[in-house]
Design a protein around this motif. Structure first.
Motif, short mmCIF file in Angstrom:
data_model
loop_
_atom_site.label_atom_id
_atom_site.label_comp_id
_atom_site.label_asym_id
_atom_site.label_seq_id
_atom_site.Cartn_x
_atom_site.Cartn_y
_atom_site.Cartn_z
N GLY A 27 0.78 -1.23 0.00
CA GLY A 27 0.00 0.00 0.00
C GLY A 27 0.81 1.27 0.00
N ASP A 28 2.10 1.19 0.26
CA ASP A 28 2.92 2.41 0.37
C ASP A 28 2.85 3.28 -0.87
OD1 ASP A 28 3.61 1.84 2.96
OD2 ASP A 28 5.62 1.08 2.47
N SER A 29 3.08 2.71 -2.05
CA SER A 29 3.07 3.53 -3.27
C SER A 29 1.64 3.96 -3.62
CB SER A 29 3.71 2.78 -4.44
OG SER A 29 2.97 1.62 -4.75
N TYR A 30 0.69 3.06 -3.41
CA TYR A 30 -0.71 3.39 -3.66
C TYR A 30 -1.16 4.53 -2.74
CZ TYR A 30 -5.74 2.74 -4.28
OH TYR A 30 -7.07 2.93 -4.54
N ASN A 31 -0.80 4.43 -1.46
CA ASN A 31 -1.18 5.47 -0.50
C ASN A 31 -0.52 6.81 -0.84
OD1 ASN A 31 -2.75 3.65 0.84
ND2 ASN A 31 -1.35 3.37 2.55
N ALA A 32 0.71 6.75 -1.31
CA ALA A 32 1.38 7.99 -1.71
C ALA A 32 0.63 8.66 -2.86
CB ALA A 32 2.83 7.70 -2.11
N ARG A 33 0.16 7.86 -3.80
CA ARG A 33 -0.62 8.40 -4.93
C ARG A 33 -1.94 8.99 -4.43
NH1 ARG A 33 -3.30 4.63 -8.51
NH2 ARG A 33 -4.80 5.92 -9.54
N LEU A 34 -2.62 8.27 -3.54
CA LEU A 34 -3.88 8.79 -2.98
C LEU A 34 -3.65 10.08 -2.20
CD1 LEU A 34 -5.76 5.63 -1.65
CD2 LEU A 34 -6.35 7.06 -3.60
N LYS A 35 -2.60 10.10 -1.41
CA LYS A 35 -2.29 11.30 -0.62
C LYS A 35 -2.02 12.48 -1.53
CE LYS A 35 -1.07 13.54 3.17
NZ LYS A 35 -2.01 14.61 3.45
N SER A 36 -1.31 12.25 -2.62
CA SER A 36 -1.02 13.31 -3.59
C SER A 36 -2.32 13.84 -4.21
CB SER A 36 -0.09 12.78 -4.67
OG SER A 36 0.09 13.73 -5.69
N LEU A 43 -7.90 18.11 0.34
CA LEU A 43 -8.60 17.25 1.30
C LEU A 43 -7.61 16.56 2.23
CD1 LEU A 43 -11.03 15.51 -1.22
CD2 LEU A 43 -11.60 17.32 0.41
N PRO A 44 -7.97 16.43 3.49
CA PRO A 44 -7.10 15.68 4.40
C PRO A 44 -7.19 14.19 4.08
CG PRO A 44 -9.11 16.31 5.53
CD PRO A 44 -9.16 16.95 4.16
N GLY A 149 -10.79 1.21 -8.59
CA GLY A 149 -9.70 1.90 -7.91
C GLY A 149 -9.73 3.40 -8.14
N ALA A 150 -8.87 4.09 -7.43
CA ALA A 150 -8.77 5.55 -7.57
C ALA A 150 -8.02 5.82 -8.87
CB ALA A 150 -8.03 6.14 -6.38
N GLN A 151 -8.74 6.25 -9.87
CA GLN A 151 -8.17 6.45 -11.20
C GLN A 151 -8.13 7.94 -11.55
OE1 GLN A 151 -6.83 3.99 -12.96
NE2 GLN A 151 -7.45 2.53 -11.39
#
Length: 172
Positions: A27-36, A43-44, A149-151
């Motif tokens: 999830g690290d890379s996926y979470n980084a993309r979502l956070k970006s 948004l927080p 997914g978040a696209q």
């Protein structure tokens, strides 16, 4: 658009459980993309270190749907989970969400605890799985296209163009 319930991890106990290492690492890379993406939208975004049981929130959302406040309730629950890092299995968190959108939290709990929404949620999940949904978010357009997914926005634009949708005056 219609929101339907879906459990990513139905076997999570009510108290939740620690994130397994393989999920944390993957999830690290996926979470980084979502956070970006969240940062770009202003948004927080909070990432949990535990897997949270979402079943109670899904059933409470069905109560909100019945009362005509499903979208509003769902948005508050999303904010509490993703933006504030709260445990949406907790009745206190769900009470706050219900109260915020004008639902009766006590009635919500009573109705959910009767089990009356359990079958609705289970049937929706089964239908989603039969349609090929394995994750969230997932969008089905005209029973023809599945976006999972978040696209990026461009993916949605391509599907809408394929379906012949006309852009609004603002060009989006």
């Amino acid at each position: 658009m219609e929101w339907l319930p879906f459990e990513l991890h139905p076997g999570i106990p009510p108290e939740g459980k620690p994130l397994p290492d393989y999920i944390r690492t993957a999830g690290d890379s996926y979470n980084a993309r979502l956070k970006s993406m969240a940062d770009e939208a202003g948004l927080p975004m909070v990432f949990h270190n535990r897997m949270i049981n979402t079943r109670r929130a899904l059933e409470a959302s069905e109560y909100a749907r019945e009362k005509g406040l499903h979208v509003e309730f769902h948005e508050v629950v999303f904010r509490k989970f993703y933006g504030e890092g709260q445990d949406i299995y907790d009745w206190g968190v769900l009470f706050e969400a219900a109260d915020e959108v004008g639902l009766d939290p006590v009635e919500m709990r009573q109705r959910v605890e009767t089990g009356m929404y359990g079958l609705v949620v289970s049937a929706s999940i089964q239908e989603a799985v039969m349609k090929g949904i394995r994750g969230v978010p997932a969008y089905i357009f005209e029973e023809k296209y599945l976006i999972s997914g978040a696209q990026p926005y461009e993916i949605f634009r391509r599907v809408m163009n394929e379906l012949g949708a006309k852009p609004k005056n603002n060009g989006s």
